[in-house]
Enzyme design. Sequence first.
Site, short mmCIF file in Angstrom:
data_model
loop_
_atom_site.label_atom_id
_atom_site.label_comp_id
_atom_site.label_asym_id
_atom_site.label_seq_id
_atom_site.Cartn_x
_atom_site.Cartn_y
_atom_site.Cartn_z
N TYR A 98 -2.40 -0.28 10.63
CA TYR A 98 -2.40 -0.64 9.21
C TYR A 98 -1.09 -0.22 8.55
CZ TYR A 98 -3.92 -0.75 4.31
OH TYR A 98 -4.03 -1.00 2.96
N SER A 140 0.85 -1.19 0.00
CA SER A 140 0.00 0.00 0.00
C SER A 140 0.88 1.23 0.00
CB SER A 140 -0.91 0.02 1.23
OG SER A 140 -1.56 1.27 1.37
#
Length: 698
Positions: free
Chosen positions: A588, A575
């Site tokens: 995250y 990501s």
Amino acid sequence: MTMSKPFPSWDDQFVAGFDEPQLLQYRSNLLGSDLRITNYGGGNTSAKVMQRDPLTGMQAEVLWVKGSGGDLGSMKLDGFSTLYMHKLRDLKALYRGLEHEDEMVAYLPHCTFNLNPRAASIDTPLHSSLPYAHVDHMHPDAVIAIAAMENSEEITRKVFEGQVGWMPWLRPGYELGQRLAAYNEAHPGLRGIVLAGHGLFSWGDTAKSCYENTVDLIARAQSWLEQEREKRGAIAFGGAQFDNLAAPQRDAVLAKVLPVLRGLASQANPMLAHVNTSAEVLEFVNSKDLLALAALGTSCPDHFLRTKIRPLVISEAVYSQSGDELTKTIEQLLAAYRADYTAYYERCKRANSPALRDPNPVVILLPRIGMVTIAKDKATARIAGEFYVNAINVMREANAVDKYIGLPEQEAFDIEYWLLEEAKLQRMPRPKPMVGKVALVTGGAGGIGQAISHRMLAEGACVVLSDIDQASLETAVAAMAKKYGADHIRGVVTDVTDEASVIAAFDYAAAQYGGVDVVVSNAGIASAAPLEETSLALWNRNQSILATGYFLVCREAFKQMKAKGLGGSIVIVASKNGMVASNQATAYCAAKAAEIQLSRNIALEGAPFGIRSNVVNPDAVIRGSKIWTGKWSEERAAANKIEEGDLEAFYRDRSMLKRSVFAEDIAEATYFFASELSSKSTGNIVNVDAGNLAAFTR
């Protein structure tokens, strides 16, 4: 081989109103739907039809015959060649004899009716030379068993009570067509002819009577064999020598052996594996006569064109080996097989023979386990296995009643290295770039996972979809199977946080295809919370799925790729958040950063083995992405102080390019790293985020 199930029945109501070509297609599909009648791609059918000639307007007799490369079970009307019968008859004046029969194939296009582009097959003269309106040429196990017996002619007369003739083996072609016609003329009233070592020719005045004649003759052959076997008290293949391994032991051996076997057989060209553990195969590989019968080779040319004339038998002693010892043993077995096959080529080659083809085995027999077939793609490997099952059936029946004999070696070679077969191989289109490659995609049922899988399937790869959501997984697999073919796609339910589940997924990939070449670690979640509100449970959930899960997947991928010995590509879908922190997403972002560092370590350790590892960093893939269907969407909207419905516009407008990012964009970058396009790239990162200055790689 059993007759417990009747052959498909002719449905008069279904075909009401069909014209002759449609009846021919229906008959062909019926015959091809049952492997007891003929193999995939094997056999051929024809009908002689009166049609209006587009040039003269007059009625002309036209031969409709299965074209080159078709499959009876699935073919449509465009699978048939159409040729003028009067031109086919005129070819006889051009025939210069057996030594020149191959040149007759070049005349067939000159006989084409109505500019039909479907190429005529080498079997066309077998149909045009016989005087019947409808002709079938099938390769049923029961008839081949009789055709492959030492006393085939005598037994043919006995089985069919003189209603079926018998001819000695001759390679299909123009000469065989002429001899069939002459034999038929000399023996009026026949219902068919058996060709030694090959199969059955049968006929009828109508499509229906032809079909019923064909299946009746096959049923008669099978019934006679069953009765004779029972009368003699015959024991198949000399009886059992081994028992089956229990399923867990069998699966463990296959998971260990298949990647090594596939890797060593793929040194020149990528190959895929198919496993068959059917009752017929196990009866054969566990038998006392295994080695003796396997050495004789297959009889029917349709069989050994797919399987090579002989299989490789791997001793049970290999099953206990592992690591370098296992690799060395299998390498020695393959080397011995290649040397034997090369010697066969040198003994039999002619001045104009094509060059030696891949000398590796296609069929590998494993006592107590079953059969592995290896070929350029999954469908070809599976079909080769089906053909060898036919050969097993033939050997069982022939030996129970008489003595099985294989085709003479030189005859087998002349078929395998036939110049016309070589020309057919050369005409085949170049394979897509991922043919022979196997990819495992975690999170495969999600939007990004599906897009990645579609991208690789479109380029010829086989894909194992891995996901924890069984219902979504089954839906995705079904859709991809419909689009790309069932051979190309498999699904396995996997919890990436569970070590045993991950190992089982890779064992499954090995059993289905022979191991992985590409692994895309893509399973994921998303979460957001201010740091002081981030619970230990939330932190651990992110670490468990996004860090530990990716580690487990990559570790097992690394092991299997290393055992296979052909390198591989690992792609981590991380990501943008792994490169730059996002507000209120500590757990995250930390886990995604761990994925990126994991990839770098894999690249470092994998380089000596040709194992590459790279990262694709998406950002804000909203459409179709499962992580945006839960609280993540609400949380990101709250963190950025906007409405949920404005998220896509928000992320688009904050990008440098002012463009939305879609799952297909991630798939394109992933495909680049998965394929040979990036063969010299490892340890790299590609951001697919429409431009984010803070996330620039440094």
